[in-house]
Design a protein around this motif. Structure first.
Motif, PDB file in Angstrom:
ATOM      1  N   ARG A  75     -32.435 -38.987 -37.953  1.00 27.11           N
ATOM      2  CA  ARG A  75     -32.738 -37.610 -38.326  1.00 27.11           C
ATOM      3  C   ARG A  75     -32.937 -36.718 -37.103  1.00 27.11           C
ATOM      4  O   ARG A  75     -32.698 -35.516 -37.164  1.00 27.11           O
ATOM      5  N   SER A  76     -33.371 -37.273 -35.994  1.00 26.09           N
ATOM      6  CA  SER A  76     -33.622 -36.453 -34.801  1.00 26.09           C
ATOM      7  C   SER A  76     -32.367 -36.265 -33.954  1.00 26.09           C
ATOM      8  O   SER A  76     -32.396 -35.543 -32.967  1.00 26.09           O
ATOM      9  N   LEU A  77     -31.263 -36.903 -34.327  1.00 25.49           N
ATOM     10  CA  LEU A  77     -30.035 -36.747 -33.558  1.00 25.49           C
ATOM     11  C   LEU A  77     -29.350 -35.408 -33.827  1.00 25.49           C
ATOM     12  O   LEU A  77     -28.789 -34.795 -32.915  1.00 25.49           O
ATOM     13  N   ALA A  78     -29.386 -34.940 -35.062  1.00 25.38           N
ATOM     14  CA  ALA A  78     -28.685 -33.695 -35.413  1.00 25.38           C
ATOM     15  C   ALA A  78     -29.211 -32.493 -34.627  1.00 25.38           C
ATOM     16  O   ALA A  78     -28.411 -31.724 -34.080  1.00 25.38           O
ATOM     17  N   PRO A  79     -30.532 -32.272 -34.528  1.00 24.40           N
ATOM     18  CA  PRO A  79     -30.995 -31.128 -33.721  1.00 24.40           C
ATOM     19  C   PRO A  79     -30.595 -31.241 -32.252  1.00 24.40           C
ATOM     20  O   PRO A  79     -30.282 -30.238 -31.608  1.00 24.40           O
ATOM     21  N   GLY A  80     -30.588 -32.439 -31.729  1.00 24.12           N
ATOM     22  CA  GLY A  80     -30.175 -32.640 -30.341  1.00 24.12           C
ATOM     23  C   GLY A  80     -28.733 -32.221 -30.117  1.00 24.12           C
ATOM     24  O   GLY A  80     -28.399 -31.572 -29.129  1.00 24.12           O
ATOM     25  N   TRP A  81     -27.858 -32.591 -31.063  1.00 20.30           N
ATOM     26  CA  TRP A  81     -26.453 -32.194 -30.967  1.00 20.30           C
ATOM     27  C   TRP A  81     -26.313 -30.688 -31.047  1.00 20.30           C
ATOM     28  O   TRP A  81     -25.542 -30.084 -30.311  1.00 20.30           O
ATOM     29  N   TRP A  82     -27.036 -30.063 -31.975  1.00 23.45           N
ATOM     30  CA  TRP A  82     -26.926 -28.610 -32.132  1.00 23.45           C
ATOM     31  C   TRP A  82     -27.431 -27.869 -30.901  1.00 23.45           C
ATOM     32  O   TRP A  82     -26.839 -26.877 -30.470  1.00 23.45           O
ATOM     33  N   ILE A  83     -28.525 -28.352 -30.324  1.00 24.09           N
ATOM     34  CA  ILE A  83     -29.060 -27.705 -29.117  1.00 24.09           C
ATOM     35  C   ILE A  83     -28.084 -27.860 -27.957  1.00 24.09           C
ATOM     36  O   ILE A  83     -27.814 -26.910 -27.217  1.00 24.09           O
ATOM     37  N   ALA A  84     -27.527 -29.065 -27.797  1.00 19.01           N
ATOM     38  CA  ALA A  84     -26.565 -29.293 -26.712  1.00 19.01           C
ATOM     39  C   ALA A  84     -25.298 -28.461 -26.920  1.00 19.01           C
ATOM     40  O   ALA A  84     -24.751 -27.902 -25.951  1.00 19.01           O
ATOM     41  N   LEU A  85     -24.833 -28.339 -28.156  1.00 17.60           N
ATOM     42  CA  LEU A  85     -23.652 -27.518 -28.430  1.00 17.60           C
ATOM     43  C   LEU A  85     -23.936 -26.032 -28.197  1.00 17.60           C
ATOM     44  O   LEU A  85     -23.064 -25.300 -27.718  1.00 17.60           O
ATOM     45  N   ALA A  86     -25.143 -25.592 -28.519  1.00 19.16           N
ATOM     46  CA  ALA A  86     -25.513 -24.205 -28.236  1.00 19.16           C
ATOM     47  C   ALA A  86     -25.524 -23.964 -26.729  1.00 19.16           C
ATOM     48  O   ALA A  86     -25.090 -22.907 -26.251  1.00 19.16           O
ATOM     49  N   GLY A  87     -25.984 -24.945 -25.969  1.00 17.74           N
ATOM     50  CA  GLY A  87     -25.955 -24.828 -24.509  1.00 17.74           C
ATOM     51  C   GLY A  87     -24.533 -24.766 -23.979  1.00 17.74           C
ATOM     52  O   GLY A  87     -24.227 -23.968 -23.088  1.00 17.74           O
ATOM     53  N   ALA A  88     -23.650 -25.592 -24.542  1.00 12.87           N
ATOM     54  CA  ALA A  88     -22.245 -25.562 -24.115  1.00 12.87           C
ATOM     55  C   ALA A  88     -21.615 -24.213 -24.451  1.00 12.87           C
ATOM     56  O   ALA A  88     -20.823 -23.667 -23.669  1.00 12.87           O
ATOM     57  N   ALA A  89     -21.979 -23.648 -25.617  1.00 13.34           N
ATOM     58  CA  ALA A  89     -21.457 -22.334 -25.988  1.00 13.34           C
ATOM     59  C   ALA A  89     -21.961 -21.265 -25.013  1.00 13.34           C
ATOM     60  O   ALA A  89     -21.204 -20.366 -24.622  1.00 13.34           O
ATOM     61  N   CYS A  90     -23.226 -21.359 -24.612  1.00 17.67           N
ATOM     62  CA  CYS A  90     -23.759 -20.410 -23.621  1.00 17.67           C
ATOM     63  C   CYS A  90     -23.005 -20.523 -22.298  1.00 17.67           C
ATOM     64  O   CYS A  90     -22.714 -19.507 -21.659  1.00 17.67           O
ATOM     65  N   LEU A  91     -22.707 -21.733 -21.884  1.00 19.30           N
ATOM     66  CA  LEU A  91     -21.963 -21.921 -20.639  1.00 19.30           C
ATOM     67  C   LEU A  91     -20.572 -21.306 -20.744  1.00 19.30           C
ATOM     68  O   LEU A  91     -20.093 -20.654 -19.809  1.00 19.30           O
ATOM     69  N   TRP A  92     -19.933 -21.484 -21.884  1.00 14.66           N
ATOM     70  CA  TRP A  92     -18.600 -20.916 -22.077  1.00 14.66           C
ATOM     71  C   TRP A  92     -18.658 -19.395 -22.088  1.00 14.66           C
ATOM     72  O   TRP A  92     -17.827 -18.729 -21.461  1.00 14.66           O
ATOM     73  N   VAL A  93     -19.635 -18.833 -22.798  1.00 13.38           N
ATOM     74  CA  VAL A  93     -19.782 -17.374 -22.866  1.00 13.38           C
ATOM     75  C   VAL A  93     -20.089 -16.813 -21.480  1.00 13.38           C
ATOM     76  O   VAL A  93     -19.561 -15.763 -21.092  1.00 13.38           O
ATOM     77  N   ALA A  94     -20.927 -17.495 -20.705  1.00 15.99           N
ATOM     78  CA  ALA A  94     -21.262 -17.021 -19.363  1.00 15.99           C
ATOM     79  C   ALA A  94     -20.032 -17.010 -18.465  1.00 15.99           C
ATOM     80  O   ALA A  94     -19.807 -16.064 -17.709  1.00 15.99           O
ATOM     81  N   ARG A  95     -19.223 -18.034 -18.557  1.00 16.70           N
ATOM     82  CA  ARG A  95     -18.015 -18.079 -17.726  1.00 16.70           C
ATOM     83  C   ARG A  95     -17.032 -16.991 -18.152  1.00 16.70           C
ATOM     84  O   ARG A  95     -16.450 -16.306 -17.316  1.00 16.70           O
ATOM     85  N   ALA A  96     -16.853 -16.835 -19.452  1.00 20.96           N
ATOM     86  CA  ALA A  96     -15.927 -15.814 -19.941  1.00 20.96           C
ATOM     87  C   ALA A  96     -16.435 -14.409 -19.593  1.00 20.96           C
ATOM     88  O   ALA A  96     -15.659 -13.546 -19.173  1.00 20.96           O
ATOM     89  N   GLY A  97     -17.729 -14.181 -19.727  1.00 16.65           N
ATOM     90  CA  GLY A  97     -18.288 -12.874 -19.401  1.00 16.65           C
ATOM     91  C   GLY A  97     -18.200 -12.561 -17.922  1.00 16.65           C
ATOM     92  O   GLY A  97     -17.880 -11.430 -17.531  1.00 16.65           O
ATOM     93  N   ALA A  98     -18.476 -13.540 -17.091  1.00 16.13           N
ATOM     94  CA  ALA A  98     -18.367 -13.328 -15.643  1.00 16.13           C
ATOM     95  C   ALA A  98     -16.920 -13.069 -15.251  1.00 16.13           C
ATOM     96  O   ALA A  98     -16.640 -12.249 -14.379  1.00 16.13           O
ATOM     97  N   TRP A  99     -15.986 -13.754 -15.905  1.00 16.28           N
ATOM     98  CA  TRP A  99     -14.574 -13.518 -15.606  1.00 16.28           C
ATOM     99  C   TRP A  99     -14.167 -12.124 -16.064  1.00 16.28           C
ATOM    100  O   TRP A  99     -13.455 -11.408 -15.348  1.00 16.28           O
ATOM    101  N   TRP A 100     -14.623 -11.723 -17.245  1.00 23.15           N
ATOM    102  CA  TRP A 100     -14.201 -10.446 -17.805  1.00 23.15           C
ATOM    103  C   TRP A 100     -14.755  -9.281 -16.991  1.00 23.15           C
ATOM    104  O   TRP A 100     -14.062  -8.315 -16.721  1.00 23.15           O
ATOM    105  N   HIS A 101     -16.002  -9.369 -16.597  1.00 20.60           N
ATOM    106  CA  HIS A 101     -16.645  -8.254 -15.912  1.00 20.60           C
ATOM    107  C   HIS A 101     -16.585  -8.381 -14.394  1.00 20.60           C
ATOM    108  O   HIS A 101     -16.818  -7.410 -13.698  1.00 20.60           O
ATOM    109  N   HIS A 102     -16.322  -9.553 -13.893  1.00 18.07           N
ATOM    110  CA  HIS A 102     -16.226  -9.893 -12.464  1.00 18.07           C
ATOM    111  C   HIS A 102     -16.682  -8.779 -11.522  1.00 18.07           C
ATOM    112  O   HIS A 102     -15.977  -8.353 -10.641  1.00 18.07           O
ATOM    113  N   GLY A 103     -17.900  -8.387 -11.671  1.00 18.57           N
ATOM    114  CA  GLY A 103     -18.370  -7.319 -10.798  1.00 18.57           C
ATOM    115  C   GLY A 103     -19.751  -7.357 -10.471  1.00 18.57           C
ATOM    116  O   GLY A 103     -20.618  -7.873 -10.129  1.00 18.57           O
TER     117      GLY A 103
END
Length: 103
Positions: A75-103
């Motif tokens: 039962r405690s595995l599902a929240p761990g996966w969701w938190i880790a996936l949310a972190g991966a999404a943040c990393l992707w958004v940060a890279r895309a945002g830095a690329w888009w605004h590159h300033g």
């Protein structure tokens, strides 16, 4: 190591010397020609903050997963996966945002 002639005083100088030891004439290729352009990435603080949040969420998610695996509680595995996936999404958004605004 070869000896070359100094263009200024015409004395023998080592080919590895950065300047003539006799007259001080600069012998480096950078001093004689155009210098290479150095690109400096200027990423905004907001994107760096999102990246830090992403790594923090990935770390917390992985710690939750390890805790769930060691306790053998599925039962405690599902929240761990969701938190880790949310972190991966943040990393992707940060890279895309830095690329888009590159300033």
């Amino acid at each position: 190591m070869a000896l070359i002639k100094c263009p200024e005083c015409e004395r023998d100088v080592s080919s590895k010397a950065t300047a003539c030891p006799h007259c001080g004439y600069p012998l480096t290729p950078a001093a004689q020609g155009p210098r290479p352009v150095q690109v400096i990435e200027r990423t905004g603080r907001r994107w760096k903050g999102v990246r830090m949040l992403g790594w923090l969420l990935v770390l917390v998610g992985l710690l939750a997963l390890v805790a769930g695996w060691t306790a053998e509680d599925s039962r405690s595995l599902a929240p761990g996966w969701w938190i880790a996936l949310a972190g991966a999404a943040c990393l992707w958004v940060a890279r895309a945002g830095a690329w888009w605004h590159h300033g």
